[in-house]
Design a protein around this motif. Structure first.
Motif, mmCIF file in Angstrom:
data_model
loop_
_atom_site.group_PDB
_atom_site.id
_atom_site.type_symbol
_atom_site.label_atom_id
_atom_site.label_comp_id
_atom_site.label_asym_id
_atom_site.label_seq_id
_atom_site.Cartn_x
_atom_site.Cartn_y
_atom_site.Cartn_z
ATOM 1 N N GLN A 99 7.576 33.648 13.783
ATOM 2 C CA GLN A 99 8.709 33.255 14.613
ATOM 3 C C GLN A 99 8.361 33.265 16.098
ATOM 4 O O GLN A 99 9.133 32.796 16.918
ATOM 5 C CB GLN A 99 9.893 34.190 14.364
ATOM 6 N N ASN A 100 7.202 33.787 16.472
ATOM 7 C CA ASN A 100 6.806 33.832 17.870
ATOM 8 C C ASN A 100 6.507 32.428 18.381
ATOM 9 O O ASN A 100 5.943 31.605 17.662
ATOM 10 C CB ASN A 100 5.551 34.688 18.050
ATOM 11 N N TYR A 101 6.876 32.178 19.622
ATOM 12 C CA TYR A 101 6.507 30.925 20.252
ATOM 13 C C TYR A 101 6.352 31.152 21.753
ATOM 14 O O TYR A 101 6.863 32.120 22.312
ATOM 15 C CB TYR A 101 7.511 29.802 19.947
ATOM 16 N N VAL A 102 5.604 30.261 22.395
ATOM 17 C CA VAL A 102 5.299 30.386 23.816
ATOM 18 C C VAL A 102 5.930 29.205 24.551
ATOM 19 O O VAL A 102 5.851 28.065 24.085
ATOM 20 C CB VAL A 102 3.770 30.411 24.054
ATOM 21 N N TRP A 145 3.050 25.649 43.367
ATOM 22 C CA TRP A 145 3.729 25.759 42.084
ATOM 23 C C TRP A 145 3.567 27.157 41.510
ATOM 24 O O TRP A 145 2.589 27.846 41.771
ATOM 25 C CB TRP A 145 3.154 24.747 41.091
ATOM 26 N N GLN A 146 4.539 27.532 40.679
ATOM 27 C CA GLN A 146 4.473 28.795 39.945
ATOM 28 C C GLN A 146 4.668 28.480 38.465
ATOM 29 O O GLN A 146 5.570 27.728 38.097
ATOM 30 C CB GLN A 146 5.566 29.752 40.407
ATOM 31 N N ALA A 147 3.801 29.037 37.629
ATOM 32 C CA ALA A 147 3.916 28.880 36.179
ATOM 33 C C ALA A 147 4.693 30.075 35.632
ATOM 34 O O ALA A 147 4.364 31.220 35.924
ATOM 35 C CB ALA A 147 2.537 28.802 35.538
ATOM 36 N N ASP A 148 5.737 29.798 34.868
ATOM 37 C CA ASP A 148 6.544 30.830 34.202
ATOM 38 C C ASP A 148 6.227 30.730 32.711
ATOM 39 O O ASP A 148 6.671 29.809 32.032
ATOM 40 C CB ASP A 148 8.029 30.577 34.473
ATOM 41 N N ILE A 149 5.423 31.678 32.209
ATOM 42 C CA ILE A 149 4.989 31.653 30.814
ATOM 43 C C ILE A 149 5.701 32.779 30.081
ATOM 44 O O ILE A 149 5.746 33.911 30.561
ATOM 45 C CB ILE A 149 3.463 31.830 30.695
ATOM 46 N N ARG A 150 6.257 32.440 28.911
ATOM 47 C CA ARG A 150 7.004 33.429 28.129
ATOM 48 C C ARG A 150 6.585 33.391 26.668
ATOM 49 O O ARG A 150 6.494 32.334 26.067
ATOM 50 C CB ARG A 150 8.507 33.150 28.218
ATOM 51 N N THR A 155 11.538 40.928 18.972
ATOM 52 C CA THR A 155 11.954 42.131 19.703
ATOM 53 C C THR A 155 12.208 41.869 21.183
ATOM 54 O O THR A 155 12.626 42.774 21.886
ATOM 55 C CB THR A 155 10.902 43.246 19.567
ATOM 56 N N GLY A 156 11.959 40.658 21.670
ATOM 57 C CA GLY A 156 12.230 40.343 23.069
ATOM 58 C C GLY A 156 11.225 39.364 23.635
ATOM 59 O O GLY A 156 10.416 38.780 22.923
ATOM 60 N N ILE A 157 11.275 39.198 24.953
ATOM 61 C CA ILE A 157 10.472 38.195 25.651
ATOM 62 C C ILE A 157 9.477 38.890 26.571
ATOM 63 O O ILE A 157 9.846 39.758 27.355
ATOM 64 C CB ILE A 157 11.376 37.261 26.474
ATOM 65 N N HIS A 158 8.214 38.475 26.473
ATOM 66 C CA HIS A 158 7.179 38.891 27.419
ATOM 67 C C HIS A 158 7.004 37.741 28.407
ATOM 68 O O HIS A 158 6.808 36.599 27.997
ATOM 69 C CB HIS A 158 5.855 39.156 26.701
ATOM 70 N N GLN A 159 7.047 38.046 29.703
ATOM 71 C CA GLN A 159 6.990 37.004 30.724
ATOM 72 C C GLN A 159 5.908 37.322 31.747
ATOM 73 O O GLN A 159 5.689 38.491 32.088
ATOM 74 C CB GLN A 159 8.335 36.913 31.450
ATOM 75 N N ILE A 160 5.229 36.271 32.210
ATOM 76 C CA ILE A 160 4.324 36.417 33.349
ATOM 77 C C ILE A 160 4.566 35.229 34.274
ATOM 78 O O ILE A 160 4.703 34.088 33.821
ATOM 79 C CB ILE A 160 2.846 36.514 32.926
#
Length: 170
Positions: A99-102, A145-150, A155-160
């Motif tokens: 179920q994980n996706y980026v 530009w800024q890249a927002d990767i999730r 269990t939640g969202i990891h973001q950088i």
């Protein structure tokens, strides 16, 4: 006069019932509804990425993202740009599911250019890739530009958030 006072009492009672019903709805149903979608951020980090022929190493800032490769490194306008994101091994096995996706979206830092979502496809285990064509900014030719990767997990969202610093040598 008696008729008006009875009408006011009846109106107050029905209003009280409506308010009581809304309070019960908010206390009982709303928390259950909110818990169904887990949009909580598990981790959030940020860093700068000097774009070169080598991928940016993200492990110092992020617990799950390892590399970001951008090609071409000059971030040209009106030409395809490829983003390649690599994930590390997820140590929490409850997070390692199909179920994980980026997701990845670009955000203009020096001028609001809207959000540019980039559709990422899984090309290998723990590796995702997508393409975008940047629009030319007529006001600031050196747009930042800024890249927002999730990484979205059950269990939640990891973001950088990554500030992209283009390589002008290419």
């Amino acid at each position: 006069m008696i008729i008006v006072s009875k009408w006011l009492t009846a109106e107050r009672t029905s209003t009280s019932l409506v308010v009581l019903g809304l309070i019960l709805l908010a206390v009982i149903i709303l928390p259950r509804w909110l818990l169904k979608e887990n949009n909580a951020f598990v981790s959030t980090s940020s860093q700068h990425c000097q774009l070169t022929t080598e991928p940016c190493l993200l492990t110092n800032s992020s617990p799950v993202f390892t590399h970001l490769q951008v090609t071409p490194t000059s971030l040209p306008y009106d030409k395809p740009i490829t983003f390649n994101v690599k994930l590390g091994q997820i140590t929490d096995q409850s997070q390692a599911t199909d179920q994980n996706y980026v997701t990845l979206q670009l955000v203009g830092k020096t001028m609001n250019m809207g959000l540019l979502p980039i559709k990422l496809k899984q090309i290998a285990p723990q590796q995702f890739e997508g393409n975008v064509i940047l629009s030319y900014c007529t006001i600031d030719p050196s747009m930042q530009w800024q890249a927002d990767i999730r990484l979205h997990t059950p269990t939640g969202i990891h973001q950088i958030l990554i500030d992209l610093i283009p390589n002008d040598d290419t």
